[in-house]
Design an enzyme around this catalytic site. Structure first.
Site, PDB file in Angstrom:
ATOM      1  N   LYS A 213      43.762  39.256  36.697  1.00 32.70           N
ATOM      2  CA  LYS A 213      42.970  40.362  35.879  1.00 32.70           C
ATOM      3  C   LYS A 213      41.815  40.139  36.815  1.00 32.70           C
ATOM      4  CE  LYS A 213      44.522  37.829  32.357  1.00 32.70           C
ATOM      5  NZ  LYS A 213      45.644  36.997  33.320  1.00 32.70           N
TER       6      LYS A 213
ATOM      7  N   ASP B 290      36.375  39.577  30.689  1.00 34.86           N
ATOM      8  CA  ASP B 290      36.898  38.998  30.835  1.00 34.86           C
ATOM      9  C   ASP B 290      37.635  37.941  30.350  1.00 34.86           C
ATOM     10  OD1 ASP B 290      39.475  37.468  32.636  1.00 34.86           O
ATOM     11  OD2 ASP B 290      37.625  36.547  34.356  1.00 34.86           O
ATOM     12  N   GLU B 291      38.457  37.531  29.549  1.00 35.55           N
ATOM     13  CA  GLU B 291      39.911  36.726  28.521  1.00 35.55           C
ATOM     14  C   GLU B 291      39.355  37.238  27.782  1.00 35.55           C
ATOM     15  OE1 GLU B 291      41.596  33.820  29.624  1.00 35.55           O
ATOM     16  OE2 GLU B 291      40.894  33.461  31.323  1.00 35.55           O
TER      17      GLU B 291
ATOM     18  N   ARG C 176      48.638  26.719  35.729  1.00 32.34           N
ATOM     19  CA  ARG C 176      47.136  26.590  36.060  1.00 32.34           C
ATOM     20  C   ARG C 176      47.705  25.980  37.428  1.00 32.34           C
ATOM     21  NH1 ARG C 176      44.282  29.987  34.679  1.00 32.34           N
ATOM     22  NH2 ARG C 176      46.183  30.232  33.555  1.00 32.34           N
TER      23      ARG C 176
HETATM   24  P1  ATP Z   1      44.747  34.147  34.252  1.00 28.44           P
HETATM   25  O1  ATP Z   1      45.159  34.186  33.123  1.00 28.44           O
HETATM   26  O2  ATP Z   1      44.692  32.507  34.789  1.00 28.44           O
HETATM   27  O3  ATP Z   1      43.126  34.504  34.084  1.00 28.44           O
HETATM   28  P2  ATP Z   1      43.922  36.021  36.079  1.00 28.44           P
HETATM   29  O4  ATP Z   1      45.078  37.129  35.816  1.00 28.44           O
HETATM   30  O5  ATP Z   1      42.829  36.181  35.960  1.00 28.44           O
HETATM   31  O6  ATP Z   1      44.628  34.745  35.934  1.00 28.44           O
HETATM   32  P3  ATP Z   1      43.506  35.630  38.945  1.00 28.44           P
HETATM   33  O7  ATP Z   1      42.865  34.740  38.975  1.00 28.44           O
HETATM   34  O8  ATP Z   1      43.198  36.482  39.389  1.00 28.44           O
HETATM   35  O9  ATP Z   1      44.384  35.874  38.052  1.00 28.44           O
HETATM   36  O10 ATP Z   1      44.370  35.632  40.377  1.00 28.44           O
HETATM   37  C1  ATP Z   1      45.308  34.903  40.716  1.00 28.44           C
HETATM   38  C2  ATP Z   1      45.266  34.297  42.115  1.00 28.44           C
HETATM   39  O11 ATP Z   1      45.977  35.835  42.618  1.00 28.44           O
HETATM   40  C3  ATP Z   1      44.001  34.164  42.888  1.00 28.44           C
HETATM   41  O12 ATP Z   1      44.421  33.385  43.556  1.00 28.44           O
HETATM   42  C4  ATP Z   1      44.548  35.757  42.975  1.00 28.44           C
HETATM   43  O13 ATP Z   1      43.449  36.085  44.583  1.00 28.44           O
HETATM   44  C5  ATP Z   1      45.463  35.869  43.691  1.00 28.44           C
HETATM   45  N1  ATP Z   1      45.772  37.936  43.680  1.00 28.44           N
HETATM   46  C6  ATP Z   1      45.759  38.021  42.423  1.00 28.44           C
HETATM   47  N2  ATP Z   1      46.445  39.169  42.732  1.00 28.44           N
HETATM   48  C7  ATP Z   1      46.433  38.916  44.557  1.00 28.44           C
HETATM   49  C8  ATP Z   1      46.271  40.774  45.279  1.00 28.44           C
HETATM   50  N3  ATP Z   1      46.944  41.885  45.110  1.00 28.44           N
HETATM   51  N4  ATP Z   1      47.475  39.588  46.568  1.00 28.44           N
HETATM   52  C9  ATP Z   1      47.114  38.458  46.766  1.00 28.44           C
HETATM   53  N5  ATP Z   1      46.454  37.670  45.807  1.00 28.44           N
HETATM   54  C10 ATP Z   1      46.451  38.200  44.507  1.00 28.44           C
HETATM   55 MG    MG Z   2      41.598  35.498  35.005  1.00 25.91          MG
END
Ligand code: ATP
Ligand code: MG
Length: 737
Positions: free
Chosen positions: A33, A220-221, A602
């Protein structure tokens, strides 16, 4: 294809490329996200749809802000300034500085911290007949903050709030408090949002100016926005008749700030608020191994209040290490074993900086800190607030604030007798009286008191000297800059000497902290910028840089990731926190479980959960039983060393044999070091598995008597006589028939 797009999957790409109209990305932890938001920012810029400053991006972690601004800098090939990027509070503080006069402040207003807020409340309450033993300043402040988070100013409090017992008096105090804030040209955290919301509501042309200015809004969040943030966003995003270009991302399972007024329903009504909204779901988790994901999904499935989501490990073949559970004797042993694990991981070439210990409360850090110091493990406490809460730091900051703003009474009061100048309570009272009567600041009152001979003798000469030193610092600040001004001031006024003369063990550390403060200050152009920075600093500040183990609370860890995560203190009462359970019942329990889910998710590769059989709480040793959350983790994702199971089998009363009373000095290690076990088996031996049948009559501490309607493992659906149907865990109920 542009590089940032090639790093996204198809659904993520869709979320990035759908720049127009409202979008909600609703997806589980680690599904990218935040990556979608940073990529989207880049995409909007690269496709020439807006200038960097026309995008408003609300991020939760400084890491995300940094990532966004770095990405943008590399895209446009030069450093960017003036981005509207950061927390709600940071963004509102900046807007409020531009519009401060509309709420009776000037643009250099001070942002108060909790300590100052309490000081102010304590100054106000004596004017009212209030029993401060029963209604503490903290409670009053809590109610005021609650109102602010809802968007209520003293003059628009709804009747049902005022009519609650005692609240009409608190309303009066609230109005008085706001008046005092204006007088000292200050606002508190809640005001940053509330003032801006009021300005938007009352000054249409200002709202329209910002509406026109921000072509794109991203958040975000989103699950953790509270009412005032939500109202503020809605105003800003809704342009006359046009669809808003707003993109919010969030995860209902990670909503962990309801105690600060965050409201999960904001996410649920997104479609209603922004008609035509597209909802995008991401299901691939790129962060964690499938063991970690399985454990997290298993745990969160115990929550009843969920939107429900699917989560797959993007790389399903990486099952990874199973989760390790450690049983320890007490919190010191827990710290030792975790530190030993850290050293082992480090030997296996894992960086310290890729490891984190995430705790339920910040008071759990102490044994870890001590152990790491002993073993020479580098660590940092990710909690800007803690550093800035230290007395010496607060003192020096109060000096800075007095220099920056002579009318900052709270800061002046803090330093007037630090170091000791013989300016006691009586003199201070005189100054307060004068300040009230003539409606002037304390600093001005001090000057007047000297001129008029109200204060005389040694006290007068000391006070006079302080005033001169402060004036000197103001002029040095203008001429030679803030570093020299403050450095000179705290040396000349005897503050540094005070600690140098101090013989206590921690005085060297305090001086070191002050040096650290100067290091931080040197990164800012002016005193005002620095003060702004520290008043906005959040628990999860500054993660970059050194290779150190990260210690922080679970709340501060939201949005972050680490290769290895340790989750200590999984004991009933500590986690889930007894207080939350007592105050909020099932909702509280579900929020605690979401916090556990945030903690587990995490981790990228390794996860270690631990609990201690004895823990010191408020100075007393108390026995503890493992958290129900341990029991809720599905067996198949947990390390399964037969040694522990055998021991359990041979001793079904294992837990009963532990010394659960007060800890006796010298009794160590009745349990072996670093036990690992299968938690479900363990727990079954503990409060014996209940097997309560459908139809049974039961009693629950919070909900009273009821009849069991349905059972599923240890989850029960019960029709309570007084409170209706609820889902509870069987360990909470006793069978009565
Ligand atoms: P949270 O809910 O914990 O905030 P999030 O949904 O925001 O998580 P991100 O932090 O954006 O998730 O991504 C999680 C991990 O996956 C990060 O290390 C990010 O770089 C990696 N990532 C996200 N999308 C891809 C993708 N399409 N290919 C490879 N790695 C990815
Ligand atoms: Mg996030």
């Amino acid at each position: 294809m542009t590089q940032y797009l090639s790093q996204l999957n198809e659904t993520q790409k869709k979320a990035v490329e759908t720049t127009e109209g409202p979008i909600l990305v609703l997806a589980g932890a680690g599904t990218g996200k935040t990556r979608v938001l940073t990529s989207r920012f880049a995409h909007i810029l690269l496709s020439g749809k807006a200038y960097p400053n026309q995008i408003l991006a609300v991020t939760f972690t400084n890491k995300a802000s940094r990532e966004m601004s770095e990405r943008i800098a590399s895209l446009i090939n030069k450093p960017v300034e003036g981005l509207w990027l950061g927390s709600f509070h940071k963004i509102c503080a900046r807007m409020l500085r531009q519009n401060a006069t509309l709420v009776g402040l000037t643009s250099n207003f001070t942002i108060l911290d909790t300590d100052d807020q309490l000081r102010l409340i304590k100054q106000i309450t004596p004017a009212y007949s209030i029993d401060t033993k029963r209604v503490s300043p903290q409670l009053i402040l809590g109610i005021i903050q609650f109102w602010k988070d809802k968007g209520y100013s003293p003059d628009n409090l709804p009747n049902d709030e005022i009519n609650k017992s005692g609240n009409s008096l608190i309303k009066t105090i609230y109005a008085h408090y706001q008046k005092r804030l204006r007088e000292i040209n200050a606002c508190d955290f809640g005001d940053l949002m509330l003032h801006m919301f009021n300005i938007f509501s009352q000054h249409q042309h200002i709202l329209e100016k910002y509406q026109r200015y921000f072509t794109y809004i991203m958040v975000d969040e989103y699950q953790d926005t509270n009412m005032i943030q939500y109202l503020w966003l809605k105003l800003l995003a809704q342009k006359n008749g046009q669809e808003a270009n707003i993109c919010c991302v969030g995860d209902d399972d990670q909503s962990i700030y309801s105690w600060r007024g965050a409201d999960i329903t904001n996410i649920l009504r997104f479609e209603r608020d922004f008609p035509g909204a597209k909802i995008i779901r991401l299901e691939n988790n790129y962060r964690s191994t499938s063991s970690i994901l399985g454990a997290a999904s298993g745990l969160i499935s115990f929550n009843s209040q969920r939107l429900g989501k699917t989560l797959h490990a993007a790389n399903a073949t990486v099952e990874g290490e199973k989760i390790k559970i450690l049983s320890t004797y007490d919190s010191d042993e827990e710290a030792r074993i975790i530190c030993k694990n850290i050293i082992d991981f480090h030997k296996k070439e894992q960086q310290f900086g890729d490891m984190a210990i995430l705790m339920r409360t910040s008071s759990q850090t102490r044994p870890f800190e001590e152990c790491m110091i002993k073993l020479g493990i580098p660590y940092k406490i990710i909690s800007g607030v803690r550093f800035y809460e230290r007395a010496e730091i607060r003192d020096v900051i109060a000096y800075m604030r007095t220099v920056a703003q002579p009318s900052d009474d709270l800061a002046f009061e803090r330093i007037i007798n630090v170091p000791k100048r013989g300016i006691g309570k009586a003199a201070l009272q005189k100054l307060h009286l004068l300040s009230r009567e003539s409606n002037i600041s304390l600093t001005m009152a001090a000057q007047q008191a000297l001129n008029q001979g109200i204060i005389r003798g040694k006290v007068a000469s000391e006070l006079n000297q302080l005033i001169l030193q402060l004036e000197m610092a103001r002029s040095t600040n203008e001429k030679a800059g803030h570093l020299k001004a403050i450095d000179d001031l705290i040396h000349h006024c005897g503050y540094i000497e005070m600690w140098q003369q101090n013989k206590s063990v921690e005085s060297d550390g305090r001086l070191e902290n002050i040096r650290e403060l100067f290091r931080a200050m040197s990164e800012f152009q002016s005193l005002y910028e620095f003060l702004e920075h520290i008043s906005l600093i959040m628990d999860n500040d500054e993660l970059s840089g050194d290779d150190k183990v990260n210690l922080m609370t679970l709340h501060a860890a939201k949005g972050l990731e680490f290769d290895t995560v340790f989750l200590p203190g999984w004991e009933e009462g500590l986690f889930p926190s007894q207080r939350t359970l007592d105050e909020n019942g099932l909702n509280g329990l579900e929020e605690e479980r979401r916090l556990a889910y945030v903690g587990i998710t995490r981790a990228r590769r390794n996860l270690v959960i631990s609990y201690a059989a004895n823990r010191q709480i408020y100075g007393n040793w108390q026995s503890a039983i493992p958290s129900r959350f341990i029991e809720e983790l599905p067996n198949q994702f947990i390390v399964n060393p037969s040694i522990r199971i055998n021991r359990n089998h041979s001793n079904p009363n294992y837990f009963d044999n532990l010394n659960f009373g007060k800890k006796q000095k010298g009794t160590r290690d009745t349990i072996s070091f670093g036990n690992i076990f299968t938690p479900n088996k363990q727990r079954q031996n503990l409060p014996k598995s209940k097997n309560i049948p459908v139809g049974a009559r039961v009693f629950h501490q919070k909900f009273g008597y009821g009849t069991v309607l349905k059972t599923e493992q240890n989850k029960l659906e019960i029709n309570f006589d007084k409170t209706g149907i609820k889902n509870v865990i069987d360990s909470f109920v006793t069978e009565t028939s």
